[in-house]
Motif scaffolding. Structure first.
Motif, short mmCIF file in Angstrom:
data_model
loop_
_atom_site.label_atom_id
_atom_site.label_comp_id
_atom_site.label_asym_id
_atom_site.label_seq_id
_atom_site.Cartn_x
_atom_site.Cartn_y
_atom_site.Cartn_z
N PHE A 155 0.83 -1.21 0.00
CA PHE A 155 0.00 0.00 0.00
C PHE A 155 0.87 1.26 0.00
O PHE A 155 0.52 2.25 -0.64
CB PHE A 155 -0.93 0.01 1.21
CG PHE A 155 -2.06 -1.00 1.15
CD1 PHE A 155 -2.46 -1.55 -0.05
CD2 PHE A 155 -2.73 -1.38 2.30
CE1 PHE A 155 -3.51 -2.48 -0.11
CE2 PHE A 155 -3.77 -2.29 2.25
CZ PHE A 155 -4.16 -2.84 1.05
N TRP B 93 -2.98 3.15 -3.90
CA TRP B 93 -3.50 2.56 -2.67
C TRP B 93 -3.29 3.49 -1.47
O TRP B 93 -3.26 3.04 -0.33
CB TRP B 93 -2.84 1.20 -2.43
CG TRP B 93 -3.25 0.21 -3.47
CD1 TRP B 93 -2.50 -0.25 -4.50
CD2 TRP B 93 -4.54 -0.40 -3.60
NE1 TRP B 93 -3.23 -1.12 -5.27
CE2 TRP B 93 -4.47 -1.24 -4.75
CE3 TRP B 93 -5.72 -0.32 -2.87
CZ2 TRP B 93 -5.57 -1.99 -5.16
CZ3 TRP B 93 -6.82 -1.07 -3.30
CH2 TRP B 93 -6.73 -1.88 -4.43
N SER C 255 -11.39 2.48 -0.86
CA SER C 255 -10.01 2.11 -0.60
C SER C 255 -9.69 2.19 0.88
O SER C 255 -9.01 1.31 1.44
CB SER C 255 -9.07 3.02 -1.39
OG SER C 255 -7.72 2.64 -1.22
#
Length: 333
Positions: A219, A225, A295
């Motif tokens: 991430f 992300w 997300s």
């Protein structure tokens, strides 16, 4: 304490299968050498997670015997990208997803009526050898505790950036090197009679903890992300104070070195404030980029998924009377 905590920076791990062996082997050659193909592997398995962790470490301290050019080698990045997509599919398939952020935050803040996690076990019935094993597992995380979050800073704007940086400032010791949380954890390891060196125990820590750290790196390294990383970071800060308090209570069952209690007491105090600051960061991020709500939710859910898998591994092995490590500490130190 004046002992160096960086004595093992740069040591490649022992492979755990075909993929990790191939990656470790190619890193001994010049950049541009062909990396191994990606075999069909269980995404949560030992070989896969170690292979991914080995690639990600090139973006942290790296390896003394490995050419720095491997960090951005196109061939290795192509392989890593395929591994990441494999891992992301598994993570996405194993959580509910959605956009109900309020519900996720409410669950994080809920006080459990029945404490059954690892910290509760260690506080109520764990043995000293189990506590030391827990410290070993968590060392893989705490040695780079706040580092992945630094990657998201240039990807945020306004209050979201300011709030996250405020938390990072505390994680990095508020300007004092001896108070950096990774350093406090190294002091904890030394106080528990364990080796404080960076990733010293990587070869004995199984995949459930590597999966957590690999998720953070994945991430953190990808702008796409950024929402998931903020969701993950918020989850850690919101859930940390109760768990740290239970760990401090667990340490009271033994004549623990003060450095062990210091680490957890620091998190009880600091993370209680960080919880509110990270809520501000989420609100500011979504005010500016509402499309990142799913997300952020994913980051929260994936963190809980991997923490639950980690807890299940430890408690399952311990309740069977077995070591939770690949090699018990008695056979290593």
């Amino acid at each position: 304490m004046t002992t160096s905590h960086d004595t093992e920076v740069g040591i490649l791990p022992a492979p755990r299968g075909e993929l990790s062996a191939g990656i470790i082997d190619v890193l001994s050659r010049a950049p541009g050498s062909a990396p191994p193909p990606l075999p069909e592997l269980e995404p949560y398995g030992e070989d896969f997670q170690l292979a991914l962790h080995t690639c990600y470490e090139l973006h942290y301290h790296g390896y003394e015997a490995v050419d720095d050019g491997w960090e951005w080698d196109p061939g290795l990045l192509t392989l890593r990208s395929a591994m990441e997509q494999h891992y992301l599919r598994a993570l996405s398939d194993d959580v509910d997803g959605g956009t109900d952020l309020h519900a996720e935050l409410e669950r994080l803040l809920a006080v459990p009526t029945d404490e059954t996690g690892v910290s509760a076990f260690l506080r109520d019935e764990g043995e000293l050898w189990q506590l030391r094993e827990y410290f070993v597992h968590r060392s893989i995380y705490h040695h780079k505790e706040a580092d992945p979050y630094a990657w998201v800073i240039p990807r945020l704007r306004g209050q979201a950036k300011a709030s996250l940086v405020a938390v990072e400032f505390d994680e990095f010791g508020g300007g004092r090197g001896e108070r950096v949380h990774a350093r406090l954890y190294a002091d904890l390891l030394a106080g528990a009679g364990l080796h404080p060196g960076y990733l010293h125990y990587l070869d004995v820590v199984p995949a459930p903890m590597l999966a957590l750290v690999d998720m953070m790196s994945l991430f953190g390294l990808h702008r796409a992300w950024r929402g998931a990383l903020v969701g993950h970071f918020a989850t850690v800060e919101i859930t940390s104070p109760p768990g740290a308090a239970r760990m401090a209570q667990a340490l009271g069952r033994w004549d623990a070195d003060p450095a062990c209690a210091l680490f957890y007491n620091e998190h009880v105090e600091a993370d209680a404030v960080h919880e509110q600051v990270m809520r501000e960061a989420i609100d500011a991020l979504l005010d500016r980029e509402p499309g990142l709500r799913a997300s952020v939710v994913l980051g929260i859910q994936v963190t809980n998924l991997l923490e639950d898998r980690f807890a299940d591994h430890l408690l399952g092995r311990w309740r069977a009377g077995d070591s939770s490590l690949l090699t018990p500490l008695a056979d290593r130190d």
